[in-house]
Design a protein around this motif. Structure first.
Motif, short mmCIF file in Angstrom:
data_model
loop_
_atom_site.label_atom_id
_atom_site.label_comp_id
_atom_site.label_asym_id
_atom_site.label_seq_id
_atom_site.Cartn_x
_atom_site.Cartn_y
_atom_site.Cartn_z
N TYR A 1 -0.47 22.27 0.33
CA TYR A 1 0.33 21.65 -0.60
C TYR A 1 0.38 20.12 -0.15
CZ TYR A 1 2.72 26.23 -0.98
OH TYR A 1 2.84 27.67 -1.26
N GLN A 2 0.41 19.54 -1.75
CA GLN A 2 0.47 17.95 -1.74
C GLN A 2 1.76 17.61 -2.24
OE1 GLN A 2 -3.79 18.12 -3.80
NE2 GLN A 2 -3.67 16.22 -2.70
N CYS A 3 2.17 16.38 -1.89
CA CYS A 3 3.16 15.58 -2.29
C CYS A 3 2.61 14.86 -3.50
CB CYS A 3 3.79 14.95 -1.20
SG CYS A 3 5.16 13.77 -1.57
N HIS A 4 3.54 14.39 -4.40
CA HIS A 4 3.34 13.50 -5.49
C HIS A 4 4.25 12.55 -5.80
CE1 HIS A 4 2.95 12.88 -10.04
NE2 HIS A 4 1.54 12.64 -9.76
N ALA A 5 4.11 11.51 -6.25
CA ALA A 5 5.09 10.44 -6.38
C ALA A 5 4.76 9.89 -7.96
CB ALA A 5 5.31 9.35 -5.26
N ALA A 6 5.91 9.72 -8.74
CA ALA A 6 5.66 9.18 -9.89
C ALA A 6 6.79 8.16 -10.04
CB ALA A 6 5.76 10.19 -11.15
N PRO A 7 6.38 6.75 -9.70
CA PRO A 7 7.54 5.70 -9.64
C PRO A 7 7.85 5.47 -11.24
CG PRO A 7 5.93 5.21 -8.39
CD PRO A 7 5.36 6.38 -8.99
N THR A 8 9.10 5.38 -11.35
CA THR A 8 9.85 5.08 -12.76
C THR A 8 9.15 3.83 -13.39
OG1 THR A 8 11.82 6.16 -12.38
CG2 THR A 8 11.65 4.74 -14.09
N LEU B 1 8.91 28.04 6.25
CA LEU B 1 8.52 26.60 6.60
C LEU B 1 9.26 25.43 5.76
CD1 LEU B 1 4.61 27.14 6.80
CD2 LEU B 1 6.30 26.96 8.61
N ARG B 2 9.26 24.37 6.37
CA ARG B 2 9.89 23.27 5.67
C ARG B 2 8.81 22.26 5.68
NH1 ARG B 2 14.75 18.91 7.59
NH2 ARG B 2 15.51 18.66 5.65
N LEU B 3 8.45 21.78 4.35
CA LEU B 3 7.59 20.81 4.35
C LEU B 3 8.25 19.54 4.26
CD1 LEU B 3 4.75 22.23 1.95
CD2 LEU B 3 4.92 22.52 4.62
N SER B 4 7.66 18.36 4.81
CA SER B 4 8.40 17.14 4.60
C SER B 4 7.28 16.19 3.91
CB SER B 4 8.78 16.43 5.87
OG SER B 4 9.75 17.24 6.33
N CYS B 5 7.62 15.13 2.96
CA CYS B 5 6.72 14.18 2.55
C CYS B 5 7.34 12.55 2.88
CB CYS B 5 6.28 14.29 1.18
SG CYS B 5 5.54 13.11 0.76
N ALA B 6 7.04 12.03 3.70
CA ALA B 6 7.30 10.63 3.95
C ALA B 6 6.48 9.64 3.18
CB ALA B 6 7.26 10.23 5.36
N ALA B 7 7.37 8.80 2.27
CA ALA B 7 6.85 8.01 1.47
C ALA B 7 7.04 6.42 1.75
CB ALA B 7 7.20 8.08 0.07
N SER B 8 6.27 5.51 1.45
CA SER B 8 6.08 4.02 1.89
C SER B 8 5.51 3.39 0.68
CB SER B 8 5.75 3.73 3.14
OG SER B 8 4.33 4.19 3.53
N GLN C 1 0.87 -1.19 -0.11
CA GLN C 1 0.15 -0.03 -0.10
C GLN C 1 0.86 1.21 0.08
OE1 GLN C 1 -2.55 0.41 3.41
NE2 GLN C 1 -3.47 2.06 2.62
N VAL C 2 0.60 2.26 -1.14
CA VAL C 2 1.40 3.31 -1.16
C VAL C 2 0.88 4.51 -0.07
CG1 VAL C 2 2.12 5.10 -2.55
CG2 VAL C 2 1.89 2.76 -3.58
N ARG C 3 1.61 4.97 0.48
CA ARG C 3 1.17 6.15 1.39
C ARG C 3 2.36 7.16 1.01
NH1 ARG C 3 0.66 5.43 7.54
NH2 ARG C 3 -0.58 7.31 7.11
N LEU C 4 1.71 8.52 1.08
CA LEU C 4 2.62 9.69 1.09
C LEU C 4 1.83 10.53 2.25
CD1 LEU C 4 2.58 10.54 -2.55
CD2 LEU C 4 4.27 9.24 -1.23
N VAL C 5 2.95 11.02 3.12
CA VAL C 5 2.23 11.60 4.27
C VAL C 5 3.19 13.04 4.69
CG1 VAL C 5 1.90 11.53 6.81
CG2 VAL C 5 1.52 9.49 5.49
N GLU C 6 2.55 14.04 4.35
CA GLU C 6 3.06 15.38 4.27
C GLU C 6 3.12 15.75 5.96
OE1 GLU C 6 0.52 15.48 0.37
OE2 GLU C 6 0.18 14.87 2.58
N SER C 7 3.99 16.93 6.15
CA SER C 7 3.90 17.50 7.43
C SER C 7 4.53 18.69 7.32
CB SER C 7 4.67 16.54 8.74
OG SER C 7 5.94 16.42 8.33
N GLY C 8 4.57 19.63 8.30
CA GLY C 8 5.29 20.86 8.40
C GLY C 8 4.55 22.03 7.97
N GLY C 9 3.27 22.05 7.68
CA GLY C 9 2.54 23.12 7.35
C GLY C 9 2.06 23.96 8.52
N GLY C 10 1.48 25.06 8.36
CA GLY C 10 1.23 25.77 9.57
C GLY C 10 0.99 27.26 9.05
#
Length: 117
Positions: free
Chosen positions: A93-100, A18-25, A1-10
């Motif tokens: 702000y949304q994180c996006h992933a495009a796997p090769t 600000l520094r945003l982070s996006c942790a992917a799994s 299961q793909v998960r992208l979790v953003e953090s750091g907004g405010g």
């Protein structure tokens, strides 16, 4: 299961940072192009910045020189450092992933950034 979790907004004042982070799994992060997009109320979603698997970056003209995208393949995380923030940067702000090699791309749920005094 793909998960992208953003953090750091405010909430931040104009001129702040600000520094945003996006942790992917669930994806092979090191071979995925990653990006940040944003959507302001009443507007269409727009590209903010992208970084390829080889580290090549691309920025929207409105953020060039103020925002920096980076990735840490060891942590499966992509970052967006935002400096000199302006009220017009207010958006989700949304994180996006495009796997090769995959036809599928993935989105995170988003994190709210509000720039206001």
């Amino acid at each position: 299961q793909v998960r992208l979790v953003e953090s750091g907004g405010g909430l931040v004042q104009p001129g702040g940072s600000l520094r945003l982070s996006c942790a992917a799994s669930g994806i092979v992060f090191s071979s995925s192009a990653m990006g940040w997009y944003r959507q302001a109320p009443g507007k269409q979603r727009e590209l903010v910045a992208t970084v390829t698997s080889s580290g090549i970056t691309n920025y929207a003209g409105s953020v060039k020189g103020r925002f920096t995208i980076s990735r840490d393949n060891a942590k499966n995380t992509v970052y967006l450092q935002m400096n000199s923030l302006k009220p017009e940067d207010t958006a989700v702000y949304q994180c996006h992933a495009a796997p090769t090699g995959s036809r599928l791309t993935y989105w995170g749920p988003g994190t709210q950034v509000t720039v206001s005094s």
